[in-house]
Design a protein around this motif. Structure first.
Motif, short mmCIF file in Angstrom:
data_model
loop_
_atom_site.label_atom_id
_atom_site.label_comp_id
_atom_site.label_asym_id
_atom_site.label_seq_id
_atom_site.Cartn_x
_atom_site.Cartn_y
_atom_site.Cartn_z
N LEU A 31 0.81 -1.05 -0.07
CA LEU A 31 -0.07 -0.10 0.02
C LEU A 31 0.80 1.25 0.06
O LEU A 31 2.01 1.17 0.34
N PRO A 32 0.40 2.26 -0.49
CA PRO A 32 1.07 3.63 -0.48
C PRO A 32 1.41 3.82 1.12
O PRO A 32 0.84 3.53 1.92
N ASN A 33 2.63 4.39 1.39
CA ASN A 33 3.23 4.83 2.79
C ASN A 33 3.07 6.42 2.81
O ASN A 33 4.11 6.99 2.26
N LEU A 34 1.91 6.84 3.37
CA LEU A 34 1.97 8.12 3.72
C LEU A 34 2.21 8.68 5.18
O LEU A 34 1.91 9.81 5.55
N ASN A 35 2.71 7.77 5.92
CA ASN A 35 3.05 8.11 7.14
C ASN A 35 4.34 9.37 7.21
O ASN A 35 5.58 9.07 6.52
N GLY A 36 4.16 10.59 7.59
CA GLY A 36 5.03 11.48 7.45
C GLY A 36 5.33 12.07 6.18
O GLY A 36 6.33 12.76 6.01
N ARG A 37 4.51 12.05 5.45
CA ARG A 37 4.49 12.59 4.06
C ARG A 37 3.46 13.24 3.86
O ARG A 37 2.55 12.87 4.10
N TYR A 38 3.52 14.33 2.78
CA TYR A 38 2.59 15.06 1.99
C TYR A 38 2.34 14.47 0.62
O TYR A 38 3.55 14.09 0.00
N PRO A 39 1.28 14.14 0.21
CA PRO A 39 0.94 13.72 -1.08
C PRO A 39 1.15 14.68 -2.04
O PRO A 39 1.08 15.98 -1.74
N ILE A 40 1.67 14.49 -3.20
CA ILE A 40 1.95 15.49 -4.36
C ILE A 40 1.27 14.75 -5.55
O ILE A 40 1.44 13.51 -6.11
N GLY A 41 0.94 15.68 -6.50
CA GLY A 41 0.18 15.05 -7.69
C GLY A 41 1.36 14.58 -8.72
O GLY A 41 2.20 15.43 -8.84
N ALA A 42 0.94 13.47 -9.19
CA ALA A 42 2.06 12.71 -10.13
C ALA A 42 1.70 13.64 -11.58
O ALA A 42 0.59 13.95 -12.01
N GLY A 43 2.74 13.70 -12.23
CA GLY A 43 2.91 14.42 -13.51
C GLY A 43 3.88 15.68 -13.57
O GLY A 43 4.62 15.98 -12.59
N SER A 85 4.96 19.61 -13.72
CA SER A 85 4.34 21.04 -13.11
C SER A 85 5.47 21.79 -13.09
O SER A 85 6.66 21.58 -13.75
N SER A 86 5.45 23.04 -12.96
CA SER A 86 6.59 24.02 -12.94
C SER A 86 7.64 23.74 -12.07
O SER A 86 8.89 24.40 -12.25
N ILE A 87 7.50 22.99 -11.06
CA ILE A 87 8.67 22.52 -10.36
C ILE A 87 9.47 21.23 -10.27
O ILE A 87 10.40 20.90 -9.71
N GLY A 88 8.84 20.47 -11.33
CA GLY A 88 9.55 19.30 -11.87
C GLY A 88 8.44 18.15 -12.35
O GLY A 88 7.35 18.53 -12.24
N THR A 89 8.82 16.94 -12.68
CA THR A 89 8.23 15.87 -12.81
C THR A 89 8.16 14.91 -12.03
O THR A 89 9.19 14.60 -11.31
N THR A 132 6.67 11.03 -10.69
CA THR A 132 6.11 9.89 -11.34
C THR A 132 5.15 9.24 -10.28
O THR A 132 5.39 9.57 -8.87
N LEU A 133 4.28 8.44 -10.48
CA LEU A 133 3.04 7.82 -9.48
C LEU A 133 4.37 6.75 -8.56
O LEU A 133 5.04 6.08 -9.21
N GLY A 134 4.06 7.04 -7.32
CA GLY A 134 4.74 6.37 -6.24
C GLY A 134 6.10 6.71 -6.22
O GLY A 134 6.96 6.29 -5.34
N GLN A 135 6.63 7.91 -6.63
CA GLN A 135 7.93 8.40 -6.23
C GLN A 135 7.85 9.18 -4.86
O GLN A 135 6.92 9.72 -4.56
N ALA A 136 8.97 8.70 -3.98
CA ALA A 136 9.06 9.31 -2.74
C ALA A 136 10.23 10.01 -2.68
O ALA A 136 11.37 9.52 -3.10
N ALA A 137 10.22 11.11 -2.01
CA ALA A 137 11.51 11.96 -2.05
C ALA A 137 11.37 12.89 -0.83
O ALA A 137 10.37 13.11 -0.32
N GLY A 138 12.44 13.72 -0.60
CA GLY A 138 12.22 14.72 0.41
C GLY A 138 12.66 14.05 2.05
O GLY A 138 13.09 13.10 1.97
N SER A 139 12.99 15.17 2.69
CA SER A 139 13.44 14.87 4.20
C SER A 139 12.73 15.99 4.97
O SER A 139 12.59 17.15 4.93
N PRO A 140 12.53 15.63 6.32
CA PRO A 140 11.68 16.28 7.24
C PRO A 140 12.90 17.37 7.80
O PRO A 140 12.35 18.27 8.42
N GLN A 141 14.16 16.98 7.69
CA GLN A 141 15.06 17.85 8.17
C GLN A 141 16.49 17.98 7.29
O GLN A 141 16.51 16.92 6.56
N THR A 142 17.34 19.09 7.34
CA THR A 142 18.35 18.81 6.56
C THR A 142 19.48 19.86 7.22
O THR A 142 19.14 20.77 7.95
#
Length: 179
Positions: free
Chosen positions: A54-66, A68-72, A74-84
């Motif tokens: 199943l998709p894992n949305l624990n601690g994540r924000y969903p973002i529309g696949a496709g 946009s002006s900030i990038g492309t 894909t469905l199921g792509q997970a990225a980012g970090s809560p801190q840096t």
């Protein structure tokens, strides 16, 4: 009204309602959930032979696949970090040296066109600095060792304000038709 399989909703309750499961990345059996597997496949994990996830949305924000002006995305792509941790390589470069004005004229209050001035009194071999400012361009370079920035390399929190809710996915319901 019965829900379509694969639909994800936010739910404020502390349990998943009937025909729903948490979007927590759980592995499910393909044999026991063949219709849902036909919708999700291995997009979110699993071996595709006996399991899928199943998709894992624990601690994540969903973002529309496709695209946009900030990038492309894909469905199921997970990225980012809560801190840096911000490194010196993340900061803007400074191409000039730090300078002060070395002139005799000074004032005790700064203005928009003011530089720090090096003024003071010489008594014998001692120089007593007097904090002052000059309305002129800086003309004397300060030794780089005089300016020192020291950080602690602590990560910063990247999370915007948030509220914990449960994402749930419909695992039993109407199979969505394609148009």
């Amino acid at each position: 009204m019965e829900e379509m399989m694969g639909v994800i909703k936010l739910f404020a309750g502390n349990f998943p309602p009937r025909n729903f499961m948490y979007c927590n990345g759980a592995l499910l059996s393909i044999a026991q959930n063949s219709a849902l597997f036909a919708i999700l496949g291995t997009t979110y994990g699993g071996d595709g032979v006996t399991t899928f996830a199943l998709p894992n949305l624990n601690g994540r924000y969903p973002i529309g696949a496709g695209s946009s002006s900030i990038g492309t995305f894909t469905l199921g792509q997970a990225a980012g970090s809560p801190q840096t941790t911000i490194l010196s390589s993340n900061l803007p470069s400074i191409n000039s040296q730090l300078r002060v004005a070395n002139v005799n004229a000074n004032s005790s209050t700064p203005s928009l066109s003011t530089s720090i001035a090096i003024t003071g009194n010489t008594v014998g071999r001692d120089f007593t600095a007097v904090p002052s400012f000059v309305n002129g361009d800086p003309d004397t370079m300060i030794n780089a060792k005089s300016v020192f920035f020291q950080g602690q390399n602590l990560p910063i929190n990247n999370m915007p304000p948030y509220l914990g809710l449960n994402y749930i996915i419909c695992v039993a319901g109407i199979f969505p038709s394609r148009d």
